[in-house]
Motif scaffolding. Structure first.
Motif, mmCIF file in Angstrom:
data_model
loop_
_atom_site.group_PDB
_atom_site.id
_atom_site.type_symbol
_atom_site.label_atom_id
_atom_site.label_comp_id
_atom_site.label_asym_id
_atom_site.label_seq_id
_atom_site.Cartn_x
_atom_site.Cartn_y
_atom_site.Cartn_z
ATOM 1 N N LEU A 113 0.887 -1.142 0.130
ATOM 2 C CA LEU A 113 -0.153 0.002 -0.040
ATOM 3 C C LEU A 113 0.999 1.111 0.004
ATOM 4 C CD1 LEU A 113 -2.911 -0.913 2.735
ATOM 5 C CD2 LEU A 113 -2.894 -0.967 -0.118
ATOM 6 N N LEU A 124 2.596 2.149 2.734
ATOM 7 C CA LEU A 124 2.578 2.676 3.833
ATOM 8 C C LEU A 124 3.748 2.610 4.883
ATOM 9 C CD1 LEU A 124 -1.095 1.690 5.248
ATOM 10 C CD2 LEU A 124 -0.286 4.002 5.023
ATOM 11 N N VAL A 140 3.871 11.806 1.940
ATOM 12 C CA VAL A 140 2.943 11.953 1.111
ATOM 13 C C VAL A 140 2.288 13.039 1.624
ATOM 14 C CG1 VAL A 140 2.754 9.326 0.368
ATOM 15 C CG2 VAL A 140 1.403 10.522 2.445
ATOM 16 N N VAL A 141 1.184 13.574 0.670
ATOM 17 C CA VAL A 141 0.338 14.719 1.029
ATOM 18 C C VAL A 141 -0.913 14.483 1.254
ATOM 19 C CG1 VAL A 141 -0.260 17.255 0.475
ATOM 20 C CG2 VAL A 141 2.018 16.417 -0.115
ATOM 21 N N THR A 142 -1.763 14.689 2.475
ATOM 22 C CA THR A 142 -3.122 14.384 2.826
ATOM 23 C C THR A 142 -4.100 15.082 1.699
ATOM 24 O OG1 THR A 142 -3.513 15.594 4.552
ATOM 25 C CG2 THR A 142 -2.358 13.565 4.994
ATOM 26 N N ALA A 143 -5.166 14.851 1.558
ATOM 27 C CA ALA A 143 -6.119 15.699 0.828
ATOM 28 C C ALA A 143 -6.094 17.067 1.462
ATOM 29 C CB ALA A 143 -7.585 15.031 0.922
ATOM 30 N N VAL A 178 3.085 14.363 5.393
ATOM 31 C CA VAL A 178 3.476 13.062 6.500
ATOM 32 C C VAL A 178 4.404 11.875 5.874
ATOM 33 C CG1 VAL A 178 1.236 12.377 6.127
ATOM 34 C CG2 VAL A 178 2.510 11.978 8.212
ATOM 35 N N TYR A 232 -3.129 -3.640 -6.835
ATOM 36 C CA TYR A 232 -3.252 -4.474 -5.543
ATOM 37 C C TYR A 232 -4.260 -4.162 -4.489
ATOM 38 C CZ TYR A 232 -1.459 -6.148 -0.989
ATOM 39 O OH TYR A 232 -1.370 -6.616 0.195
ATOM 40 N N PHE A 233 -4.762 -2.882 -4.259
ATOM 41 C CA PHE A 233 -5.797 -2.662 -3.614
ATOM 42 C C PHE A 233 -6.241 -1.422 -3.891
ATOM 43 C CE2 PHE A 233 -8.027 -1.096 0.340
ATOM 44 C CZ PHE A 233 -8.857 -2.170 0.531
ATOM 45 N N VAL A 245 -4.228 9.261 5.968
ATOM 46 C CA VAL A 245 -2.717 8.994 5.472
ATOM 47 C C VAL A 245 -3.037 7.604 4.441
ATOM 48 C CG1 VAL A 245 -0.707 7.923 5.822
ATOM 49 C CG2 VAL A 245 -1.394 9.703 7.342
ATOM 50 N N VAL A 246 -3.842 6.626 4.835
ATOM 51 C CA VAL A 246 -4.230 5.687 4.160
ATOM 52 C C VAL A 246 -4.972 6.086 2.881
ATOM 53 C CG1 VAL A 246 -5.608 3.532 3.874
ATOM 54 C CG2 VAL A 246 -4.310 4.099 6.227
ATOM 55 N N LYS A 247 -5.687 7.283 3.099
ATOM 56 C CA LYS A 247 -6.343 7.476 1.744
ATOM 57 C C LYS A 247 -5.328 8.137 0.860
ATOM 58 C CE LYS A 247 -9.508 11.464 0.297
ATOM 59 N NZ LYS A 247 -10.652 12.313 0.759
ATOM 60 N N ALA A 248 -4.290 9.138 1.458
ATOM 61 C CA ALA A 248 -3.239 9.645 0.643
ATOM 62 C C ALA A 248 -2.413 8.481 -0.020
ATOM 63 C CB ALA A 248 -2.325 10.369 1.353
ATOM 64 N N VAL A 249 -2.211 7.343 0.215
ATOM 65 C CA VAL A 249 -1.413 6.299 -0.456
ATOM 66 C C VAL A 249 -2.106 5.401 -1.265
ATOM 67 C CG1 VAL A 249 0.295 6.188 1.421
ATOM 68 C CG2 VAL A 249 -1.670 4.665 1.522
ATOM 69 N N LEU A 250 -3.407 5.429 -1.214
ATOM 70 C CA LEU A 250 -4.241 4.429 -2.006
ATOM 71 C C LEU A 250 -4.670 4.948 -3.309
ATOM 72 C CD1 LEU A 250 -6.827 2.797 0.324
ATOM 73 C CD2 LEU A 250 -4.941 2.124 -0.337
#
Lengths: 413, 413
Positions: A275, A277, A283-286, A291, B187-188, B296-301
């Motif tokens: 993923l 992680l 990465v940059v969040t919405a 972070v 992958y996901f 953060v999960v949202k940012a990597v997906l």
């Protein structure tokens, strides 16, 4: 005789180091513990006092220190009159602590290789990227620096040296196998800093095979061994510090490191890694927040030191060495078995921290006494292994050997 | 006749809504698309123009809008002379957009229930926590608000109403089954906003059983059905919007929602959830940064809209209804099958976005024409289902039925 120890770091390994230094403070003298977070140092001191670990009456003090600040570290070395510095802080501070030692003449010991936070799995041999660049300077200034003197790297390097010096005419392969058959009872946890732990596995796996560097992916190559005490175990070829010094210091065509993982660990790792992680790149969040995913994973995982009270089971870590002796094929497995519960009862840490911390203190004692006070920079395999392994026999990490004569304790008197 | 549509949101569903509004702009009039990110609106407009979706020459414009700002939203409704607002933005903006519609008299349509960012899986029925509190005000002011008019909720509510009105004397159970048998080749990935997607699964699963609210955990209860086109599929009881209105509006003792998941999805979800990475509550990293793991999960997906070009396969979503007719047990499955590739070829979005977006436009057309311009707040099951389902037959989401007479298309003329 060198005297007075400065311990840098205040995690699980530092706790073990503090207890073991206290148990030998008749030789080591005053003990100082320094970390960015002084409360963690004070917590360790409370544990040492509570367990009555101090062998003789002596000084045991906590200090707040940013070990990336070389001048501050030098000042603390001078203030505490420390001639021995045991660096068991983050892998990112090695080079600054080493600088402080070189400038002040204090002996330097650590248990893991230096890392740059922004890089993973750099070009081999890793030691040449950072530490070894200071080797000439250490020699010139007569500063003793012992690199990687935990268990692996550290004790396994001494096992390799012992095999090389005592058991073989020529060695074909050294396979270092690290099995933790213990259980912490949590859904998932790493045994030391998750950030450092995962960084070992997300890039290339470097091994030394047929006298050259070979690259694989994590979990690409595995082996299964029937090992003492822990039984049949599967382990995976993993990049690790000691491969990078043993390949340079011993004439051995194959040096590999293998770490045991259960299917559950691999599944969690695989999900997180696929993923993205486990990335050390931000990465940059919405919402626009930058972070590093790996730091968030670290934040949600259990603090490794919190695992100790419930940890049960044993570790088995050793060197499977194959080669020739008197024209015959020969194979030995030199190893140690440690018990998580026994470690916790003695020093309040689990077995992984115990096996990493005790050797650093044994090495500090040998430096203090002069046996290992070599006035230059070395990896452990360059030093005589016997006094080190004998001291570890007495300090809680006994060496055993399994070969054609059976499975038995090794003593070195 | 109401005229001129303001679309709020610029994700995959908004893209479908824009294309479908364009295809019917002879009825709907001018089209405005507004989002915080105006570039995403412009990207949608480019896609509409590129595919030649505009039925007649007309206005199609992009606007930057923070839809949490009620005054700004009102101003844009007035400026664009929009009498129809289709809200397909984040689930967090429903209440503020609804306020703007009530104040300006524009008809309001959405496709998912309002959510508070800091809460998950609130007390049932969910609509009573937010939207239904404005029902009296809508009636008083004569404002049409059609809640949850995507596919599920939305079309499945119309299927339930159709079953209730046409096929049964009494209904014992409505099981809404949502299967995505498509493949995105990654992958996901989640098929819509990961944040909203995961929030559905991390808390309690509310279902309406034996005329009362029942709570389970996600993946605790599953069923397996042999369904049209997609075949044998396992689905899991899931909390979902329509359960909360159907249980209030129809006299049915059991209303449940079931969503299909593959083992891989469940594994990834389970790992992330158990580690705490799906939490909407912030954690603090070792460096002191406060961050919500789920963001953060949202940012990597993968961005769900990026999946569309490679998406293949079909969805099957429908209502399995059981009850009595003329004293006999009866069972019907009213459903639609959609194809990801066909959706992409038509409007540049995958099937999940297509099935959510097309019904909102069908509903807007019915409001524009007066059939559904009810001057109050309703959920879809409170409206006559036939004109809606007939329009969907013509707009790309045909209704089929499987019962004792076989498996066939349903038409409503």
């Amino acid at each position: 005789m060198k005297k007075n120890v400065l311990i840098i770091g205040a995690g699980g390994v530092a706790q073990v180091v503090a207890h073991k230094c206290a148990q030998h403070n008749d030789i080591l003298g005053n003990i100082a513990i320094a970390s960015r977070n002084i409360e963690k140092c004070e917590h360790i001191i409370a544990s040492v006092l509570e367990k009555g670990s101090m062998k003789v009456q002596g000084s045991l003090n906590a200090y707040a220190l940013n070990a990336l600040d070389i001048e501050a570290t030098k000042a603390l070395i001078v203030e505490t009159e420390s001639q021995l510095v045991i660096n068991v802080g983050s892998a990112f501070i090695n080079m600054s602590v080493l600088s402080a030692c070189i400038d002040t003449g204090a002996a330097y010991l650590d248990t893991a290789i230096h890392e740059d936070p922004a890089k993973i799995c750099e070009t081999p041999p890793w030691y040449a990227n950072y530490e070894w660049k200071r080797r000439d300077l250490c020699k010139e200034k007569g500063v003793t620096a012992i690199l990687g003197v935990g268990f692996d790297p550290g004790v396994v390097n001494a096992y390799a040296a012992l095999a090389d010096r005592e058991y073989f005419d020529s060695i074909d392969s050294i396979d270092i196998i690290d099995i933790n058959a213990g259980s912490h009872g949590r859904y998932f946890a790493t045994n030391f800093d998750p950030e450092i732990n995962f960084r070992e596995f997300t890039g290339q796996v470097w091994s030394w095979q047929n006298n050259e560097w070979t690259s694989n992916k994590m979990f690409e190559v595995k082996r299964t061994d029937d090992l003492p005490v822990v039984g049949v175990q599967t382990s995976y070829m993993t990049g690790h510090d000691e491969v990078h010094s043993l390949s340079a210091n011993l004439k051995v065509p194959n040096v590999r490191f293998w770490m045991g993982f259960g299917e559950h660990y691999i599944n969690v790792f695989t999900v997180l890694n696929n993923l993205g992680l486990l990335s050390e790149q931000p990465v940059v969040t919405a919402e626009g927040l930058e972070v590093v995913p790996l730091k968030v994973v670290k934040a949600v995982l259990p603090d490794p030191s919190s695992l100790a009270p419930d940890y049960t089971g044993k570790t088995c870590i050793g060197d499977l060495v194959k080669g020739k002796k008197d024209g015959q094929d020969k194979e030995v497995f030199i190893y140690n078995v440690a018990d998580h519960k026994v470690a916790y009862d003695e020093v309040g840490s689990q077995g992984i921290s115990y096996t990493a911390g005790v050797p650093a203190v044994a090495a500090a004692i040998l430096v203090a006494k002069g046996d290992w006070d070599v006035s230059t920079m070395v990896n452990v395999e360059e030093l005589p292994p016997q006094p080190f392994l004998q001291l570890l026999n007495e300090m809680g990490l006994p060496t055993r050997i399994r070969d054609e004569q059976g499975d038995r304790d090794l003593t070195f008197n």
